[in-house]
Design an enzyme around this catalytic site. Structure first.
Site, short mmCIF file in Angstrom:
data_model
loop_
_atom_site.label_atom_id
_atom_site.label_comp_id
_atom_site.label_asym_id
_atom_site.label_seq_id
_atom_site.Cartn_x
_atom_site.Cartn_y
_atom_site.Cartn_z
N GLN A 51 -57.64 31.62 4.71
CA GLN A 51 -58.70 31.62 3.69
C GLN A 51 -58.75 32.95 2.93
O GLN A 51 -59.42 33.05 1.90
CB GLN A 51 -60.07 31.33 4.31
N LEU A 103 -66.30 28.03 3.35
CA LEU A 103 -66.25 29.02 2.27
C LEU A 103 -65.16 28.69 1.25
O LEU A 103 -65.23 29.15 0.11
CB LEU A 103 -66.01 30.43 2.86
N HIS A 144 -63.32 23.35 13.47
CA HIS A 144 -63.24 23.43 12.00
C HIS A 144 -62.26 24.54 11.60
O HIS A 144 -61.38 24.32 10.76
CB HIS A 144 -64.64 23.71 11.43
N HIS A 148 -58.01 24.71 9.82
CA HIS A 148 -57.44 25.52 8.74
C HIS A 148 -56.01 25.96 9.08
O HIS A 148 -55.18 26.09 8.19
CB HIS A 148 -58.29 26.77 8.48
NI NI Z 1 -63.63 26.25 6.57
#
Ligand code: NI
Length: 178
Positions: A51, A103, A144, A148
């Site tokens: 991320q 996010l 979660h 990713h």
């Molecule tokens: Ni996430």
């Protein structure tokens, strides 16, 4: 420490599979520090390295819970957790549903079912190995974030119809903000 730019959908980097880390080095700890600062600033409760554009199997999580009986939002307690090369060894049959956000999919939320209890293995900030049963909200957040690492977003658990609705709302929100 530094606040890093957060990669948002539909950036193709979010679809890539992250690679395991060879060792927990000072350089990796610097990345984890920056990820944590980025997450707190967002604000968020979990962040995977991809991320912030780093395709390595590293996560930071801090649920920043309120002490029992406390209602003042400023009294949230910081307790950062670091997960390097996390693996899920077992998953319960029992599922729990949470209204999840991310996010990388800003301001969009959807109810997602995940196993209620998992047994996980990982390395921490100091490179020490842990194996532990995890339940409650942390189990959901860890699953979660681990998604990713496989290039999966929470909206990928939705039907195409629901996912398209969320992405449409996101596009609309971005247009309004522009
Ligand atoms: Ni996430």
């Amino acid at each position: 420490m530094a606040i890093l730019p957060i990669v948002e959908t539909p950036d193709p980097r979010l679809k890539q599979v992250s690679q395991p880390v060879d060792a927990v080095t000072d350089e990796l700890r610097r990345l984890m520090d920056d990820m944590l600062e980025t997450m707190y600033a967002a604000p968020g409760i979990g962040l995977a390295a991809i991320q912030v554009g780093e395709p390595v199997r590293v996560l930071v999580i801090d649920l920043q819970e309120l002490p029992e009986g406390e209602e003042d939002e400023d009294k949230r307690v910081r307790a950062p957790l670091y997960f390097v090369n996390p693996e899920i060894l077992e998953r319960s049959q029992e599922m729990t549903t949470y209204n999840e956000g991310c996010l990388s999919v800003p301001e969009q939320y959807a109810e997602i079912d995940r196993p209620s209890v998992i047994r996980a293995r990982w390395l921490d900030y100091d490179g020490n190995a842990h194996e532990q049963e995890i339940d409650g909200f942390l189990a959901t957040v860890l699953q979660h974030e681990m998604d990713h690492l496989e290039g999966i977003l929470f909206i990928d658990h939705l039907s195409k119809l629901k996912r398209d609705m969320v992405l449409k709302k996101l596009t609309k929100m971005r247009k309004l903000a522009a």
